[in-house]
Design a protein around this motif. Sequence first.
Motif, short mmCIF file in Angstrom:
data_model
loop_
_atom_site.label_atom_id
_atom_site.label_comp_id
_atom_site.label_asym_id
_atom_site.label_seq_id
_atom_site.Cartn_x
_atom_site.Cartn_y
_atom_site.Cartn_z
N PRO A 12 0.81 -1.24 0.00
CA PRO A 12 0.00 0.00 0.00
C PRO A 12 0.83 1.28 0.00
O PRO A 12 0.44 2.27 -0.61
CB PRO A 12 -0.84 -0.12 1.28
N ILE A 13 1.99 1.26 0.66
CA ILE A 13 2.84 2.45 0.67
C ILE A 13 3.45 2.68 -0.70
O ILE A 13 3.52 3.82 -1.19
CB ILE A 13 3.95 2.32 1.74
N MET A 14 3.88 1.61 -1.35
CA MET A 14 4.44 1.72 -2.70
C MET A 14 3.39 2.22 -3.68
O MET A 14 3.69 3.06 -4.55
CB MET A 14 4.95 0.35 -3.15
N LEU A 15 2.16 1.74 -3.56
CA LEU A 15 1.10 2.16 -4.46
C LEU A 15 0.81 3.66 -4.32
O LEU A 15 0.63 4.37 -5.31
CB LEU A 15 -0.18 1.36 -4.19
N LEU A 16 0.77 4.14 -3.09
CA LEU A 16 0.54 5.57 -2.86
C LEU A 16 1.73 6.39 -3.36
O LEU A 16 1.54 7.45 -3.97
CB LEU A 16 0.30 5.84 -1.37
N LYS A 17 2.93 5.92 -3.11
CA LYS A 17 4.13 6.62 -3.56
C LYS A 17 4.13 6.79 -5.08
O LYS A 17 4.40 7.88 -5.60
CB LYS A 17 5.37 5.83 -3.12
N ASP A 18 3.80 5.72 -5.79
CA ASP A 18 3.77 5.80 -7.26
C ASP A 18 2.73 6.79 -7.74
O ASP A 18 2.97 7.55 -8.69
CB ASP A 18 3.48 4.40 -7.84
N LYS A 19 1.57 6.79 -7.11
CA LYS A 19 0.52 7.74 -7.49
C LYS A 19 1.01 9.18 -7.33
O LYS A 19 0.81 10.03 -8.21
CB LYS A 19 -0.73 7.53 -6.63
N MET A 20 1.63 9.46 -6.21
CA MET A 20 2.04 10.83 -5.91
C MET A 20 3.17 11.30 -6.82
O MET A 20 3.15 12.42 -7.34
CB MET A 20 2.46 10.93 -4.44
N VAL A 21 4.16 10.44 -7.04
CA VAL A 21 5.30 10.83 -7.87
C VAL A 21 4.88 10.97 -9.33
O VAL A 21 5.25 11.95 -10.00
CB VAL A 21 6.43 9.80 -7.73
N ASN A 22 4.10 10.03 -9.83
CA ASN A 22 3.70 10.06 -11.24
C ASN A 22 2.77 11.22 -11.57
O ASN A 22 2.65 11.62 -12.73
CB ASN A 22 3.03 8.74 -11.63
N ASN A 23 2.11 11.77 -10.55
CA ASN A 23 1.18 12.88 -10.77
C ASN A 23 1.69 14.20 -10.18
O ASN A 23 0.91 15.13 -9.97
CB ASN A 23 -0.19 12.53 -10.20
N LYS A 24 2.99 14.25 -9.89
CA LYS A 24 3.66 15.46 -9.43
C LYS A 24 3.08 16.03 -8.14
O LYS A 24 3.07 17.24 -7.92
CB LYS A 24 3.64 16.54 -10.53
N LEU A 25 2.58 15.14 -7.28
CA LEU A 25 2.15 15.58 -5.96
C LEU A 25 3.31 15.60 -4.98
O LEU A 25 3.24 16.22 -3.92
CB LEU A 25 1.05 14.65 -5.43
N ALA A 26 4.38 14.90 -5.34
CA ALA A 26 5.58 14.87 -4.52
C ALA A 26 6.72 14.34 -5.38
O ALA A 26 6.50 13.74 -6.44
CB ALA A 26 5.39 13.99 -3.29
N SER A 27 7.93 14.56 -4.92
CA SER A 27 9.11 14.03 -5.62
C SER A 27 9.67 12.85 -4.85
O SER A 27 9.40 12.68 -3.65
CB SER A 27 10.19 15.11 -5.75
N ILE A 28 10.44 12.03 -5.53
CA ILE A 28 11.08 10.89 -4.87
C ILE A 28 11.98 11.36 -3.74
O ILE A 28 12.00 10.77 -2.64
CB ILE A 28 11.89 10.08 -5.90
N GLU A 29 12.70 12.47 -3.97
CA GLU A 29 13.60 12.99 -2.93
C GLU A 29 12.83 13.44 -1.70
O GLU A 29 13.26 13.19 -0.57
CB GLU A 29 14.40 14.18 -3.50
N GLU A 30 11.69 14.06 -1.91
CA GLU A 30 10.88 14.53 -0.78
C GLU A 30 10.37 13.36 0.06
O GLU A 30 10.39 13.40 1.29
CB GLU A 30 9.71 15.36 -1.30
#
Length: 358
Positions: free
Chosen positions: A284-302
Amino acid sequence: MRKMLAAAVSSVLSVVTQKPANRVLVASCNYSNDATFEIKKCDLYRLEEGAPVTTVLTREDGLKYYRMMQNICRMELKADQLKQKFIRGFCHLCDGQEACCVGLEAGLNPTDHVIASCQARFMCTRGLSVPSILAELTGRRGGCVEGEGGSMHMYANNFYGGNGTVGAQGLLGAAYNMTAVWNLPCIFICENNRYGMGISVERAAANTDYYKRGSFIPGLKVDGMDVLCVREATEVAADYCRSGKGPILMELLTYHYHGHSMSHPGISYRTREEVQNLRSKSHPIMLLKDKMVNNKLASIEELKEIDVEVRKEIDAAAQFAITDPEPPLEKLSHHIYSTNPPFEIRDANQWIRFKSVS
């Protein structure tokens, strides 16, 4: 330089200075405020309409959910380490089910009452700190119940934790029949992690559609690995109850990567390949992370910065949980009854007696 920074829409991620040349490169990231996502359609039982199949996630909520889920996950992993030496009582882990409690909390009001099982990590979303939770597991004074409750007795504001009778939380809330007869606003949650205490649901039940088990109570079957899907379904269920329609049942299809308890390590009734496959594809954490990064809600570094902060917080909490003093023996008989007059309880030494406090 000031003008360049002021013109940036969002935070500066990195500044690289090349020496000896006096040029500065600024890498900035323009975050989106929100994004729309498609979510899995819920299966319905005795309901005409379920949760929507699209939802909006704001950057603020996404970061909040991500930190909370990482917090719970890291706390579970740390508890797994502590149980080897410092946790002497029960320790029921549920890492992999982070989207359930975070999504449920996001769809409820803080004033709603929650009665949980011994595995639920609602205590994190209901205001209890990680140090107080881990200290409770290790039986220390700084625990949320002063070291007297352990894994199965944790409490917070509007939160009533697990109890000595495993699985009794439904009855403590209100039994199925009573809620339907009296039309009570009660949401029953089944976190179906696909395994009971050492056996798969397919081997244990002829009917594995638990969202239909309420019989006369409507039900929803929800993707419990997607925090957004859980949030939307919870809002629908809560609105259903608040509108006076009575109880509703939600089955959250999820998975846990550790065993049920210390006596069930998790690989005696399933293969390592199954666990690793689901961990790599549907965490579930990976799924949310992918959603946020792919849609520019957050960066991988953040998000990595959040990971580092959470690890430090969990390490500090674990250190507190193993160094905080244990409760004194005099407290053994405290808080057994709420209104009864004080009584004495004898220690192993017949000359030593402890007086109760209500």
